[in-house]
Design a protein around this motif. Structure first.
Motif, short mmCIF file in Angstrom:
data_model
loop_
_atom_site.label_atom_id
_atom_site.label_comp_id
_atom_site.label_asym_id
_atom_site.label_seq_id
_atom_site.Cartn_x
_atom_site.Cartn_y
_atom_site.Cartn_z
N LEU A 1 -2.87 -6.94 -6.11
CA LEU A 1 -3.12 -5.66 -5.91
C LEU A 1 -3.52 -5.12 -7.21
O LEU A 1 -3.09 -4.41 -8.18
CB LEU A 1 -2.24 -4.85 -5.23
CG LEU A 1 -2.33 -3.66 -4.78
CD1 LEU A 1 -3.12 -3.54 -3.43
CD2 LEU A 1 -1.17 -2.59 -4.18
N TYR B 1 2.11 1.81 -3.45
CA TYR B 1 1.25 2.09 -4.47
C TYR B 1 0.78 3.51 -4.00
O TYR B 1 0.63 4.17 -5.16
CB TYR B 1 -0.22 1.24 -4.03
CG TYR B 1 -1.20 1.80 -4.80
CD1 TYR B 1 -1.82 1.52 -5.96
CD2 TYR B 1 -2.33 2.40 -3.87
CE1 TYR B 1 -2.98 2.19 -6.48
CE2 TYR B 1 -3.59 3.01 -4.26
CZ TYR B 1 -3.66 2.82 -5.70
OH TYR B 1 -4.62 3.35 -6.16
N ASN C 1 -3.53 1.20 -12.34
CA ASN C 1 -2.90 2.61 -12.18
C ASN C 1 -1.37 2.41 -13.31
O ASN C 1 -1.31 3.14 -13.92
CB ASN C 1 -2.48 3.07 -11.07
CG ASN C 1 -3.62 3.61 -10.09
OD1 ASN C 1 -4.93 3.49 -10.57
ND2 ASN C 1 -3.54 4.09 -8.91
N ALA D 1 0.70 -1.43 0.02
CA ALA D 1 0.15 0.13 0.24
C ALA D 1 0.85 1.13 -0.09
O ALA D 1 0.35 2.36 -0.63
CB ALA D 1 -1.26 -0.07 1.15
N ILE E 1 -5.71 -2.72 -8.16
CA ILE E 1 -5.63 -1.26 -8.42
C ILE E 1 -4.38 -0.73 -8.55
O ILE E 1 -4.30 0.17 -9.81
CB ILE E 1 -6.26 -0.59 -7.18
CG1 ILE E 1 -6.62 0.84 -7.28
CG2 ILE E 1 -5.27 -0.67 -5.90
CD1 ILE E 1 -7.60 1.42 -6.26
#
Lengths: 618, 258
Positions: free
Chosen positions: B86, B57, B92, B54, B88
């Motif tokens: 992950l 990210y 991205n 995280a 997301i």
């Protein structure tokens, strides 16, 4: 005498007549039986011009030779039979055994002219040439269709049954050559020498027999997968269906059109399109039969050339494009964003259409571009729109210059450049905003003004473990993976040892000798005299260690002798002998008379011997 | 600055609370549009020894909004290395790649390799080691206790052992490959020349643009030998790239120069 002579002569005449009768009529009977060795049929006997028919010829005889059709103008018969078979019959005619061979040929023919034609064949049977009775075929003008439908299995079955030749239930009723024609595969590309990024179309064509009696099925029930196109970007596959006639057979054509674009430069191969299918039809007995078909298309090699040196405004688009531009407003206040939208449309691989650079503006801050719409279903009509956001930071009259956008046109083999028209923009002072100052970077100004707040990507804020990670050292990993085999080996050897002990009673006896001796002594003392217990247990212990059976019947000397062979310590052997002898003596004298001192002495000696031997045997 | 942060954590003895505060500050800075501050705070966490998907990210998002697409790509890749699920981050990454000059693909492994290690791509390095260790340990322990089993069942136990140890070995290979795979890097400057030899005077072989990804084959001083898609090779300066396999070390040593 004369009468007798006359009678004799008349008898001879009868004999001669009978003989003549036999000589004349018998060959005639035989000749009659083989009079018509050829029979010929045509199915159907009435056809249209261009239609096909089937001629079946049966020839009966001992030695049947070659067959030849008498040529007829307007009728063409394929000299190669579509079927050839024979049968043998054994007949007894007037007491004579005769072997009759029957040959059958089936030929395919086509009517070329209108009219009535007689077909006949010449065959050599038993070295005699015979000509068949002519068979009539009526050819009418056919306007309905000139194509030939595939002969249905039912039709062929009727033919066979009528002739009394049941077809084999094992062999496919259709000729393999015909079955192989049931599926034809083709593949082609629009161009084989192309430029990097150029779109070409791969056409995959499958032609299958168009008949309700045939059914081609793949293992999945669907069309087979496309060939592996790893070196290409693959667009939307389009499927078409149409009908076609090949060699007078009607086919259903399934065509797949695949737009492809090479990923790199060099020579790439499009592998074969493989069909593993089965042709289902009705066999000779009317049962459904299956015929496996495996076909593939030949691989296609494509050479991809690199693009020539690009002009400065080339962003990767290859194909044929047009550009349009739109500005959301031309009269704005400072801080009010303007949106410049560029739309590039045309034919090409959509991912290669990248936005042009707008470049920095002296009077405004540019962000983006942002892709606002993409239409890329069909590569022949691609459309991509890019939106630039311009935040005016100064008042005045300005211009957004023309934007140049170059693309490579593979048809022309050169680059083409498009231009957007320039836009004039008038920016007025914003009465409520006093933050705008000269100096500083445009980026900082826009952030302070908060004119454009870009759409922020979402963060992960919850469920995050904020602890320093412990990194495993390489050495630890090696130990971790070496330890289990070592540990396992240890366990394995322990298990094996246990297994060996369990399966070897002598060894088990030896291993447990001491423990058993102590246990036995404790037990024996409860039930019998100490002296007897010592004697028996000591003998038993030595027997356990040495693997001797029935030690209780042995004398002290025998035990000591056996022990002396296994142990080097002669003192201990002598001690054993003396202890056992003492026990024997006391036993002979009567154990009840044994003094307390004797019992203690023997017991101590026993314990000492036991410990000494235990150490020795270990 | 950084040593002060670490010292503060040691003195306070309550590292987690400081981490939480720094993380919150970073997120707030991000949402107020102060991406440089957000990056600084995320880097503090990384330099403090945190390796969370995280954080990388979020750091990638901050770099993206700051216009540092090369760094953003590296951060998303590292986040995906830590946690391949992950999604997301994958989305991205795709978004950023679409916005760079060229969406240059990474040099791919051969097809046979991909099929052989088909399972290997969706599992993080840590989990690969855990799974390998599990199968390896269980397989060997059961093999060790085979003499305790009856003769009748030994055959099946043996087969189980072979299967488990083989699985362990396969994941072990996968772990080794992940551990020792060639470093992958991304260009962090706008444009860079890739030279034939590791020298400024050497002619340029080809050019790379910000966000282009490639493999590192060799490192010599301040130069690295890169392999781009299509097996194009050449030398590039180390300061123009960031190797995302070593992103925490990179940020600890070099930090981020705005």
């Amino acid at each position: 005498m004369r009468r007798n002579k006359l009678l004799r002569n008349s008898t001879e005449i009868v004999k001669v007549i009978s003989l003549l009768e036999v000589l004349l009529f018998y060959p005639a009977i035989l000749a009659f039986s083989t009079n018509s060795p050829i029979s010929i049929t045509v199915e159907p006997s009435e056809i249209g011009v261009g239609e096909v028919f089937e001629v079946t010829v049966f020839v009966t005889g001992g030695d049947v030779g070659g067959l030849e059709f008498i040529p007829v103008d307007g009728i063409r018969i394929d000299p190669k039979p579509v079927y050839s078979g024979s049968s043998t019959q054994v007949k007894i005619i007037m007491g004579r055994t005769q072997i009759i061979n029957t040959r059958e040929w089936r030929y395919s023919g086509i009517a070329e002219k209108e009219g009535e034609f007689s077909l006949s064949v010449k065959v050599k049977v038993d070295n005699n040439e015979y000509v068949s009775e002519p068979v009539l075929i009526k050819v009418s003008k056919n306007t309905s269709s000139s194509k030939q439908s595939v002969p249905t299995p039912q039709y062929q079955r009727r033919q066979s049954q009528r002739r009394g030749f049941p077809s084999s239930p094992v062999k496919p009723h259709f000729e393999t050559s015909l079955l192989d024609k049931a599926l034809i595969l083709e593949s082609e590309v629009t161009k084989k020498l192309i430029y990097q990024g150029e779109i070409i179309y791969l056409t995959l064509r499958a032609k299958v027999f168009d008949s309700p009696d045939f059914n081609i099925r793949t293992s999945t029930g669907n069309l087979p997968d496309l060939p592996e196109l790893d070196n290409f970007f693959v667009g939307k596959v389009e499927q078409f269906s149409k009908a076609d006639v090949i060699d007078n057979y009607s086919y259903k054509v399934i065509e797949l059109k695949v737009p492809i674009c090479p990923k790199g430069v060099g020579t790439f191969s499009i592998p074969s399109w493989v069909w593993n299918a089965s042709l289902n039809y009705y066999g000779g007995w009317g049962w459904p039969e299956s015929y496996p078909i495996q076909k593939d298309t030949p691989p296609i090699s494509i050479e991809v050339r690199p693009l020539p040196t690009p002009p400065p405004n080339f962003y990767g688009a290859v194909g044929s494009f047009t550009i349009t531009s739109n500005l959301s407003a031309t009269d704005v206040e400072v801080g009010t964003p303007l949106y410049l939208t560029l739309t590039i449309s045309g034919e090409g691989y959509p991912e290669f259409i990248k936005p042009p650079e707008l470049g920095p503006l002296e009077w405004g801050y540019v962000t983006g571009p942002e892709i606002v719409s993409v239409r890329s279903d069909s590569w022949t009509a691609v459309e991509k729109s890019f939106k630039y956001t311009i935040s005016p930071m100064k008042e005045g009259e300005f211009q957004i210059n023309s934007i140049e956008y170059s693309f490579f046109n593979p048809r022309l083999g050169q680059y083409a450049t498009m231009n957007t028209p320039p836009f004039k923009v008038r920016v007025k002072r914003s009465p409520g905003n006093t933050v705008i100052t000269a100096g500083g970077t445009p980026k900082l100004e826009t952030q302070n003004l908060n004119v454009v707040h870009p759409e922020l990507l979402p963060l992960i804020t919850e469920g995050v473990k904020l602890r320093p990670s412990k990194r495993f050292k390489g050495g630890l990993q090696i130990i971790f993976f070496l330890a289990p085999p070592l540990f396992s080996s240890m366990l394995f050897f322990m298990g094996k040892r246990r297994e060996i002990l369990l399966n070897n009673p002598v060894l088990l006896r030896k291993k447990n000798a001491y423990k058993n001796a102590i246990m036995r002594y404790e037990e024996a003392r409860k039930t019998s005299h100490t002296i007897l217990a010592v004697e028996n247990v000591l003998k038993q212990y030595i027997a356990d260690v040495l693997g001797i059976e029935n030690p209780l019947g042995m004398t002290s000397d025998e035990i000591a002798e056996a022990l002396s062979k296994a142990v080097n310590d002669l003192d201990t052997v002598e001690k054993v002998r003396r202890t056992l002898k003492t026990c024997e003596r006391i036993r002979y004298a009567g154990v009840k008379d044994a003094s307390q001192a004797q019992q203690v002495g023997v017991e101590n000696a026993f314990m000492e011997i036991l410990e000494t031997l235990r150490k020795d045997f270990r | 600055m950084m040593w002060l942060f670490c010292l503060l954590m040691i003195i306070s003895g309550n590292g987690e609370e400081i981490y939480q505060k720094t993380f919150r500050d970073a997120n707030e800075a991000y949402y107020t549009g102060n991406f440089s501050q957000a990056i600084e705070n995320y880097l503090k966490l990384i330099q403090g020894g945190l390796e969370e998907d995280a954080i990388f990210y979020n750091l990638g998002n901050s770099f993206y909004h700051l216009g540092k697409k090369g760094f953003a790509i590296a951060c998303y890749h590292y986040a995906l290395d830590l946690n391949p699920s992950l999604h997301i981050a994958r989305e991205n990454l795709e978004k950023v790649l679409n916005e760079v000059q060229r969406k240059l693909a990474l040099p791919e492994e051969p097809s046979w390799w991909k099929y052989l290690f088909v399972f290997h791509y969706g599992i993080s390095k840590l989990w690969t080691w855990i799974i390998a260790a599990f199968f390896w340990l269980i397989g060997w322990v059961i093999l060790g206790v085979i003499p305790w089993f009856s003769f009748r069942s030994r055959k099946y136990v043996m087969i189980s052992c072979v299967v488990l140890i083989s699985l362990g070995a396969v994941f072990l290979c996968s772990g080794i490959i992940k551990e020792f795979s060639p470093p992958r890097a991304v260009l962090i400057v706008d444009k860079a020349n890739v030279h034939i030899l590791p020298s400024e005077n050497s002619p340029s072989r080809f050019e790379l643009y910000e966000g282009d990804r490639f493999l590192i084959e060799r490192e010599e001083g301040e130069w690295v030998l890169v392999k781009s898609v299509g097996n194009e090779k050449g030398w590039i300066k180390e300061k123009e790239i960031v190797i995302w396999n070593r992103l925490p070390e990179y940020f600890s040593k070099i930090g981020f120069n705005k």
